[in-house]
Write an enzyme that holds these catalytic residues in place. Structure first.
Site, PDB file in Angstrom:
ATOM      1  N   SER A 187      10.336   5.338 -22.881  1.00  0.00           N
ATOM      2  CA  SER A 187      11.511   6.198 -22.737  1.00  0.00           C
ATOM      3  C   SER A 187      11.998   6.781 -24.055  1.00  0.00           C
ATOM      4  CB  SER A 187      12.644   5.451 -22.042  1.00  0.00           C
ATOM      5  OG  SER A 187      12.997   4.297 -22.759  1.00  0.00           O
ATOM      6  N   HIS A 214       9.851   7.489 -16.009  1.00  0.00           N
ATOM      7  CA  HIS A 214       9.679   8.837 -16.574  1.00  0.00           C
ATOM      8  C   HIS A 214       8.379   9.531 -16.169  1.00  0.00           C
ATOM      9  CE1 HIS A 214      13.295   8.477 -18.993  1.00  0.00           C
ATOM     10  NE2 HIS A 214      12.937   7.212 -19.166  1.00  0.00           N
ATOM     11  N   LYS A 246      15.692  10.670 -12.105  1.00  0.00           N
ATOM     12  CA  LYS A 246      15.123  11.503 -13.174  1.00  0.00           C
ATOM     13  C   LYS A 246      14.409  12.699 -12.529  1.00  0.00           C
ATOM     14  CE  LYS A 246      15.341   7.857 -16.552  1.00  0.00           C
ATOM     15  NZ  LYS A 246      16.131   6.840 -15.866  1.00  0.00           N
TER      16      LYS A 246
HETATM   17  N1  PMP Z   1      13.569   2.115 -16.861  1.00  0.00           N
HETATM   18  C1  PMP Z   1      13.445   3.113 -17.747  1.00  0.00           C
HETATM   19  C2  PMP Z   1      12.158   3.247 -18.502  1.00  0.00           C
HETATM   20  C3  PMP Z   1      14.496   4.011 -17.958  1.00  0.00           C
HETATM   21  O1  PMP Z   1      14.394   5.000 -18.847  1.00  0.00           O
HETATM   22  C4  PMP Z   1      15.687   3.853 -17.200  1.00  0.00           C
HETATM   23  C5  PMP Z   1      16.856   4.824 -17.318  1.00  0.00           C
HETATM   24  N2  PMP Z   1      17.199   5.265 -18.551  1.00  0.00           N
HETATM   25  C6  PMP Z   1      15.781   2.789 -16.306  1.00  0.00           C
HETATM   26  C7  PMP Z   1      14.702   1.954 -16.147  1.00  0.00           C
HETATM   27  C8  PMP Z   1      17.036   2.545 -15.517  1.00  0.00           C
HETATM   28  O2  PMP Z   1      17.100   3.389 -14.429  1.00  0.00           O
HETATM   29  P1  PMP Z   1      18.497   3.781 -13.785  1.00  0.00           P
HETATM   30  O3  PMP Z   1      19.064   4.862 -14.632  1.00  0.00           O
HETATM   31  O4  PMP Z   1      18.165   4.218 -12.392  1.00  0.00           O
HETATM   32  O5  PMP Z   1      19.327   2.533 -13.812  1.00  0.00           O
END
Ligand code: PMP
Length: 395
Positions: A187, A214, A246
């Protein structure tokens, strides 16, 4: 009982002021900006027109008229709030249909919805592991995976980023039950995990869990994500987690895998059992996003063209873009937090929204700009950003 005075009440909270001041002094203080209007590249933030390169709405579905219409129709039929957890009476036909559709699309036996990706990650580790087990994670995994390990009580070992041999050594050195978890697209770096090698290594030796927050909706021939991109089946990657907030433009998350995995989560994952189901209208909207992605390759190819174009002109301008992989997350590592903050501030003043990502989110000395691309960006938008970046960095 003696009367409590206001000063006495304040005391237990007084240390918070000091902590906040420390964060400010360390340039780690986080601040929100207020968005007026929908998620889209040209937006109004804090009352000012900006061109945003920071959203995870990679395909522009968060404000798509068809997805919004499905959301409205869902709210009309099911109302707004789900009113209860899935295991009570919050699990509607729309949720169920979405789970079946996600299982079909990802080529998994079953899928299970969670209210957020954060909750899904916590739930998986807590339901599958106990104190005697081991969880091995890539050092650059998302914060929710690290918190998941803590909540599970299992021993956490982190291996060097994308280092399959380092993981192999750890697996050879233990007799414990092991869960290996990794981001598919990292991320804060935008590079892809070596998923085929991880699948081969863990096969028969450890449970492999992939967080495709992602990649889902973006990668793979039909948009089903990183596992489709690498053609990895359920037996090779038994636990898939992906988010819906996303590329799919809605909210929530799901876990997909075998019948045994899903039933175990329903029975044991506390973040599934003890929380309100996502609104059914969101499930309806997500079904529409999936229909659009599966039937129309156009938004994904426009996104891919934008990524390729960005990489091409950033290279021409001599910008040292991180992993240079064709994912929607691109990073420009600048080093010290102050430097990254200064460039982000200059960009903001010039009408761009590009966040500076600083420690502790990324390792010390690796503060960076995180640039995310969308299918809705025009090439002209990308030209403007790259020109501004080149100007400010060379100053
Ligand atoms: N895993 C990853 C790799 C993420 O980037 C994110 C969100 N930034 C999440 C999990 C968490 O997902 P959510 O926003 O639905 O809580």
């Amino acid at each position: 009982m003696p009367k409590t005075t206001l000063t006495q009440l304040k005391k237990p909270m007084q240390h918070l002021r000091g902590r906040l001041e420390d964060l400010q002094a360390a340039h780690q203080y986080r601040q929100r900006r207020i968005l007026d209007g929908p998620q889209q590249p040209h937006q109004i933030i804090d009352g000012r027109r900006v061109l945003a390169f920071c959203s995870n709405d990679y395909l522009g579905l968060a404000n798509d008229v068809r997805v919004k219409a499905a959301f409205q129709a869902g709210a009309k039929h099911f109302g707004v709030g789900a009113g209860a957890a899935h295991l009570i009476n919050g699990h509607t036909r729309a949720h169920h249909h979405l789970e079946e559709t996600l299982a079909d699309w990802t080529g998994r036996q079953r899928a299970l919805l969670f209210s957020t990706g954060y909750m899904a990650n916590l739930g998986i580790a807590q339901a599958l592991l106990g104190r005697d087990d081991l969880i091995c994670q890539d050092r650059l995994n998302h914060a929710s995976l690290i918190d998941a390990a803590r909540l599970s009580g299992a021993r956490l070992q982190r291996y060097a980023h994308a280092d399959v041999e380092a993981l192999q050594r750890r697996l050879q050195a233990t007799q414990k039950q092991v869960l290996v978890s990794t981001d598919a697209v990292f991320s804060m770096d935008g590079d892809l995990a070596p998923l085929p090698q991880l699948a081969e290594l863990t096969h028969q030796r450890a449970m492999l869990m992939v967080d495709d927050a992602h990649g889902f909706g973006v990668l793979g021939s039909s948009g089903a994500g990183s596992l489709e991109h690498f053609s990895l089946s359920q037996s090779e990657v038994p636990i898939l987690m992906a988010t819906l907030g996303k590329a799919l433009g809605t909210a929530g998350a799901f876990v997909a895998g075998s019948d045994e995995l899903i039933e175990t989560l329903i029975q044991a994952a506390r973040t599934y059992i003890y929380t309100t189901a996502m609104p059914a209208a969101l499930a309806q909207a997500t079904l529409e996003s999936i229909r659009i992605i599966r039937e129309d390759p156009e938004p994904r190819s426009r996104l891919q063209e934008n990524i390729d174009y960005f990489l091409h002109i950033a290279k021409q301008q001599g910008l040292a873009i991180g992993g240079r992989q064709a994912t929607p997350i691109q990073v420009l590592i600048l080093g010290e937090s102050m430097h990254a903050l200064r460039i982000a501030e200059q960009l903001w003043e010039a009408g761009f929204m590009v966040p500076a990502i600083r420690p502790p989110t990324v390792p010390k000395g690796q503060a960076r700009l995180r640039i995310t691309l969308s299918a809705l960006h025009e090439q002209e938008d990308i030209d403007r950003l790259v020109d501004a970046l080149a100007n400010f960095i060379q100053e």
